[in-house]
Design a protein around this motif. Structure first.
Motif, short mmCIF file in Angstrom:
data_model
loop_
_atom_site.label_atom_id
_atom_site.label_comp_id
_atom_site.label_asym_id
_atom_site.label_seq_id
_atom_site.Cartn_x
_atom_site.Cartn_y
_atom_site.Cartn_z
N TYR A 1 87.29 50.00 83.01
CA TYR A 1 88.45 50.22 83.87
C TYR A 1 89.59 50.93 83.15
O TYR A 1 90.41 51.55 83.80
N LEU B 1 92.23 52.50 90.37
CA LEU B 1 92.17 51.04 90.32
C LEU B 1 92.72 50.42 91.60
O LEU B 1 92.13 49.49 92.16
N PHE C 1 88.77 43.66 85.60
CA PHE C 1 89.50 44.55 86.50
C PHE C 1 90.95 44.10 86.66
O PHE C 1 91.88 44.89 86.50
N THR D 1 81.74 48.88 84.38
CA THR D 1 82.75 49.92 84.39
C THR D 1 83.80 49.66 83.32
O THR D 1 84.22 48.53 83.11
#
Length: 71
Positions: free
Chosen positions: A20, A28, A43, A18
């Protein structure tokens, strides 16, 4: 509703890497705790970079979810 969104995002994340930076801050925050171990650094870096621009509601949700993660 937040739980459903978090679940759907977690499912999506589990199947692909992903980006982010393409996700909203709310997204998130919603998926905190559902990110694969291999993606956690990426992340967390993205989420931390957004802390200075979070509004009060986002900060409150972020801190709430962070406390849940640390238990």
């Amino acid at each position: 509703m937040k739980i459903i969104i978090a679940f759907l995002l977690a499912c999506t994340i589990s199947f692909a890497k992903t980006d982010y930076s393409e996700m909203s801050t709310q997204e998130l925050i919603a998926i905190m705790g559902y990110v694969k171990k291999s993606e956690e650094n990426k992340f967390n870096n993205e989420l931390r970079s957004r802390i200075p621009t979070m509004n009060e509601k986002e900060k409150k949700e972020y801190l709430k979810n962070k406390k849940k993660q640390n238990k």
